[in-house]
Design an enzyme around this catalytic site. Structure first.
Site, short mmCIF file in Angstrom:
data_model
loop_
_atom_site.label_atom_id
_atom_site.label_comp_id
_atom_site.label_asym_id
_atom_site.label_seq_id
_atom_site.Cartn_x
_atom_site.Cartn_y
_atom_site.Cartn_z
N LYS A 185 8.56 8.14 -5.39
CA LYS A 185 7.64 7.73 -6.44
C LYS A 185 7.11 9.00 -7.13
O LYS A 185 6.90 10.00 -6.46
CB LYS A 185 6.47 6.94 -5.83
CG LYS A 185 6.85 5.65 -5.16
CD LYS A 185 5.64 4.96 -4.51
CE LYS A 185 5.10 5.75 -3.33
NZ LYS A 185 3.94 5.12 -2.68
N PHE B 152 0.84 -1.20 0.00
CA PHE B 152 0.00 0.00 0.00
C PHE B 152 0.87 1.24 0.00
O PHE B 152 1.90 1.30 0.67
CB PHE B 152 -0.87 0.06 1.27
CG PHE B 152 -1.87 -1.04 1.38
CD1 PHE B 152 -3.15 -0.88 0.88
CD2 PHE B 152 -1.54 -2.23 2.01
CE1 PHE B 152 -4.09 -1.90 0.98
CE2 PHE B 152 -2.46 -3.25 2.13
CZ PHE B 152 -3.75 -3.09 1.61
N ASP B 153 0.44 2.25 -0.74
CA ASP B 153 0.88 3.58 -0.42
C ASP B 153 0.21 3.92 0.92
O ASP B 153 -0.87 3.43 1.22
CB ASP B 153 0.43 4.57 -1.50
CG ASP B 153 0.71 6.00 -1.09
OD1 ASP B 153 1.88 6.30 -0.83
OD2 ASP B 153 -0.24 6.78 -1.02
N CYS B 154 0.86 4.75 1.72
CA CYS B 154 0.32 5.02 3.05
C CYS B 154 -0.56 6.26 3.09
O CYS B 154 -1.74 6.18 3.43
CB CYS B 154 1.48 5.16 4.05
SG CYS B 154 0.94 5.31 5.77
N TYR B 155 0.00 7.41 2.75
CA TYR B 155 -0.68 8.69 2.95
C TYR B 155 -1.56 9.02 1.75
O TYR B 155 -1.07 9.23 0.66
CB TYR B 155 0.35 9.78 3.23
CG TYR B 155 1.21 9.41 4.41
CD1 TYR B 155 0.76 9.63 5.71
CD2 TYR B 155 2.44 8.79 4.24
CE1 TYR B 155 1.52 9.26 6.80
CE2 TYR B 155 3.22 8.42 5.32
CZ TYR B 155 2.76 8.65 6.61
OH TYR B 155 3.51 8.28 7.70
#
Length: 221
Positions: free
Chosen positions: A151, A10-13
């Site tokens: 990214k 997952f990307d977090c934010y």
């Protein structure tokens, strides 16, 4: 039939953490201290335009990126924010909360025996402060501090591949620009968690588009 993914990163934010509320609330509080008011929409629009440009320059710690973006966003809004008072985004980031559906969805995925990881444009210590908000443990973390890039550059995904090997892997993220497009370029199946109903910003094709993490957990099951 949905492929049996053994690993989900997952990307977090913006995907797990309510990034937009965190940014806008932090700006509103800082503006109030300066005797100003700011619009949530204007803050988010300016931030979204400025942050990728700052990250595209040579690597610097994310705390420095956040300060530069805060100054640039404030300037866009006609607010001359001094750099020595531009640390409020990093200072408060560890308090930003998950979306209401985040933990229940992660718990469902963990119960299915899926390995979970985070690929985030963040410093290690800032991510560490965020991890306390989750009710599951992540098996591995890849940060910008570790790979010295942001990214949509590919280094996060390449580092993750070293840890994942040949196991079936799905990446899930909210940002089309930062995550969906580069994952697609690398041939990594990607789920677009499109909470805000955005239009695609390119030709990258996610294997699924959902409007919440619950929707992703439902699709996996």
């Amino acid at each position: 039939m949905v492929e049996r993914y053994e690993v989900i990163t997952f990307d977090c934010y913006g995907t797990l953490i309510d990034w937009e509320s965190g940014i806008s609330d932090s700006f509103a509080a800082a503006a109030t201290r300066e005797g100003r008011t700011v619009s949530r929409q204007e803050v988010l629009r300016a931030h979204a335009e400025i942050e990728p440009a700052v990250q595209a320059t040579s690597y610097r710690p994310y705390r420095e990126v956040l300060a530069a973006v805060a100054v640039g966003t404030a300037e866009r809004l006609g607010w001359g924010l001094p750099r020595d008072r531009a640390t409020f985004l990093a200072d408060g980031l560890g308090d930003w909360k998950p979306f209401p559906d985040t933990n229940s969805a992660l718990e469902r995925l963990t119960a299915r025996g899926i390995t979970l990881g985070i690929l985030s444009n963040i410093d290690d210590d800032l991510l560490e402060a965020t991890l306390r908000h989750f009710t599951v443990d992540f098996d591995f973390l890849v940060t910008a501090e570790q790979v010295k890039s942001y990214k949509p550059a590919h280094a996060h995904f390449e580092r993750a591949r070293e840890q994942i090997g040949d196991r079936p892997w799905l990446h899930a993220a909210a940002s089309y620009f930062h995550d969906v497009a580069p994952a697609y370029e690398l041939g990594i199946p990607v789920a677009w968690v499109n909470r805000t109903g955005d239009r695609p910003a390119g030709d990258a094709c996610p294997v699924v588009e959902v409007n919440s993490l619950v929707g992703l957990a439902d699709w996996i099951e």
